[in-house]
Motif scaffolding. Structure first.
Motif, short mmCIF file in Angstrom:
data_model
loop_
_atom_site.label_atom_id
_atom_site.label_comp_id
_atom_site.label_asym_id
_atom_site.label_seq_id
_atom_site.Cartn_x
_atom_site.Cartn_y
_atom_site.Cartn_z
N LEU A 92 -3.42 3.82 4.87
CA LEU A 92 -4.00 4.49 6.05
C LEU A 92 -5.50 4.28 6.17
CD1 LEU A 92 -2.02 7.87 6.00
CD2 LEU A 92 -1.50 5.76 7.25
N ASN A 93 -6.01 3.22 5.58
CA ASN A 93 -7.44 2.91 5.67
C ASN A 93 -7.70 2.19 6.99
OD1 ASN A 93 -10.07 1.93 5.42
ND2 ASN A 93 -9.87 1.54 3.24
N GLY A 94 -8.42 2.84 7.89
CA GLY A 94 -8.69 2.26 9.20
C GLY A 94 -9.61 1.07 9.17
N GLU A 95 -10.32 0.84 8.06
CA GLU A 95 -11.21 -0.31 7.95
C GLU A 95 -10.44 -1.59 7.59
OE1 GLU A 95 -14.51 -0.44 8.59
OE2 GLU A 95 -14.27 1.59 9.31
N LEU A 96 -9.22 -1.46 7.10
CA LEU A 96 -8.41 -2.63 6.75
C LEU A 96 -7.68 -3.12 7.99
CD1 LEU A 96 -7.05 -1.29 3.34
CD2 LEU A 96 -8.77 -3.08 3.67
N THR A 97 -7.58 -4.44 8.15
CA THR A 97 -7.04 -5.00 9.39
C THR A 97 -5.85 -5.94 9.17
OG1 THR A 97 -8.61 -6.84 9.30
CG2 THR A 97 -9.28 -4.87 10.53
N ALA A 98 -5.64 -6.43 7.96
CA ALA A 98 -4.58 -7.43 7.73
C ALA A 98 -3.82 -7.10 6.46
CB ALA A 98 -5.19 -8.83 7.63
N ILE A 99 -2.60 -7.63 6.38
CA ILE A 99 -1.74 -7.35 5.23
C ILE A 99 -0.86 -8.55 4.93
CG2 ILE A 99 0.11 -6.35 6.64
CD1 ILE A 99 0.60 -4.33 4.39
N GLY A 100 -0.56 -8.73 3.66
CA GLY A 100 0.46 -9.66 3.21
C GLY A 100 1.29 -8.95 2.16
N ILE A 101 2.59 -9.13 2.19
CA ILE A 101 3.48 -8.41 1.28
C ILE A 101 4.36 -9.42 0.56
CG2 ILE A 101 5.34 -6.70 1.10
CD1 ILE A 101 4.26 -5.44 3.68
N GLY A 102 4.55 -9.19 -0.74
CA GLY A 102 5.45 -10.03 -1.52
C GLY A 102 6.37 -9.16 -2.35
N THR A 103 7.64 -9.55 -2.44
CA THR A 103 8.60 -8.84 -3.28
C THR A 103 9.38 -9.83 -4.13
OG1 THR A 103 10.32 -8.91 -1.56
CG2 THR A 103 8.89 -6.97 -1.59
N ALA A 104 9.86 -9.36 -5.27
CA ALA A 104 10.67 -10.19 -6.16
C ALA A 104 11.55 -9.28 -7.01
CB ALA A 104 9.78 -11.06 -7.04
N ARG A 105 12.80 -9.67 -7.19
CA ARG A 105 13.72 -8.92 -8.03
C ARG A 105 13.58 -9.35 -9.48
NH1 ARG A 105 16.28 -4.20 -6.57
NH2 ARG A 105 16.53 -4.24 -4.30
N GLY A 106 13.52 -8.35 -10.36
CA GLY A 106 13.46 -8.60 -11.79
C GLY A 106 14.40 -7.66 -12.50
N SER A 107 14.44 -7.75 -13.82
CA SER A 107 15.34 -6.89 -14.59
C SER A 107 14.95 -5.42 -14.47
CB SER A 107 15.33 -7.31 -16.06
OG SER A 107 14.00 -7.21 -16.60
N GLY A 108 13.68 -5.15 -14.11
CA GLY A 108 13.23 -3.77 -13.96
C GLY A 108 13.44 -3.21 -12.57
N GLY A 109 13.87 -4.03 -11.62
CA GLY A 109 14.07 -3.58 -10.25
C GLY A 109 13.35 -4.47 -9.26
N LEU A 110 13.02 -3.94 -8.10
CA LEU A 110 12.30 -4.69 -7.08
C LEU A 110 10.80 -4.51 -7.29
CD1 LEU A 110 12.50 -6.34 -4.39
CD2 LEU A 110 12.19 -4.15 -3.20
N PHE A 111 10.12 -5.60 -7.57
CA PHE A 111 8.66 -5.57 -7.72
C PHE A 111 8.05 -5.90 -6.36
CE2 PHE A 111 10.00 -5.96 -12.04
CZ PHE A 111 8.99 -5.39 -12.81
#
Length: 270
Positions: free
Chosen positions: A144-163
């Motif tokens: 919820l930081n209004g000063e931030l304007t862009a995002i990139g998201i990465g996910t990967a499945r591992g033995s511990g769950g979804l990272f």
């Protein structure tokens, strides 16, 4: 910095970790008007989990009256590499052994920014991860930081769950020196100066740590900012005295560090 090593399958909740970096120049232009941000189409390589996390993030921002974060492919590439490494090592951390820190990872991916932040987590799925982030003050603050304007998201499945990794930035436009000069000249033409030009003396002065190039200069100012939407107050106050009739502008390379991008400008008054 929090580092968690996980064994087995994650429980119903999510393990979390967040990080935030701020450019030294940010304090100089914190109040500048931010450019409008619109959500761009996701990369065709974005996974379903990544899309779900993006949509959830922008719903939270809309509910808080904030602009949506723009998807950035460079940030997403950096985020995915980090998520994959965490999944492979089954470790939750912002920096694993042999891995560059967040600001360098974002810069190596091609991002230009004045601010960079990161949320990481591991959990059963995107819903649990997002819920955990929103119930953690530091992670919620990034989302919820209004000063931030862009995002990139990465996910990967591992033995511990979804990272999952969310990398955020406040973008800085990649302007040429000539484009920087053009913006400052345009701002100065809206003041009481009679003549404003780009000059070699101003360009040389920009690259100097002290002193100036040329003759008959009455006042000089050098400044570094992450945006060129307004002039420094000190400069505007000098111009308002009406003791100066002409201005000269010159840009040079700023004190960039990694992906942190700053514009360096010199203005001479005559």
């Amino acid at each position: 910095m929090k580092t968690s090593r996980l064994f087995g399958t994650a429980g119903a909740g999510a393990a979390l970790c967040f990080l935030f970096f701020l450019s030294a120049a940010q304090s100089q232009d914190h109040s500048e008007n931010r450019p409008p941000v619109r959500t761009l189409p996701l990369s065709t390589h974005a996974s379903t989990d990544e899309k779900l996390l993006l949509d959830a993030t922008n719903r939270e921002r809309a509910a808080a009256g904030l602009l949506a974060l723009k998807w950035d492919d460079a940030l997403a590439a950096a985020a995915r590499r980090h998520a994959q490494l965490m999944a492979r090592e089954n470790v939750l951390s912002h920096q694993l052994p042999g891995e560059p820190p967040l600001d360098q990872r974002a810069a190596q991916a091609g991002a230009k920014y004045a601010m960079v932040a990161e949320n990481v987590a591991v959990g059963p799925g995107p819903e649990e991860i997002h819920d955990g982030w929103m119930h953690s003050p530091g992670h919620r603050r990034n989302i919820l930081n209004g000063e931030l304007t862009a995002i990139g998201i990465g996910t990967a499945r591992g033995s511990g769950g979804l990272f999952a990794t969310q990398d955020f930035t406040r973008e800085v436009a990649d302007l040429s020196l000539a484009q920087q000069e053009e913006k400052v000249v345009s701002l100065l033409k809206g003041t009481d100066l009679n003549v404003v030009d780009v000059t070699e003396d101003a360009r040389k002065t920009c690259g100097m740590d002290r002193g100036y190039a040329g003759d008959s200069v009455l006042y000089i100012v050098r400044f570094e900012v992450t945006g060129l939407n307004k002039l420094p107050e000190e400069l505007l106050e000098k111009i308002k005295t009406r003791r100066y009739r002409k201005g000269a502008v010159g840009a040079c390379r700023g004190g960039d560090a990694g992906g942190f991008t700053r514009y360096r400008i010199a203005v001479l008054l005559y």
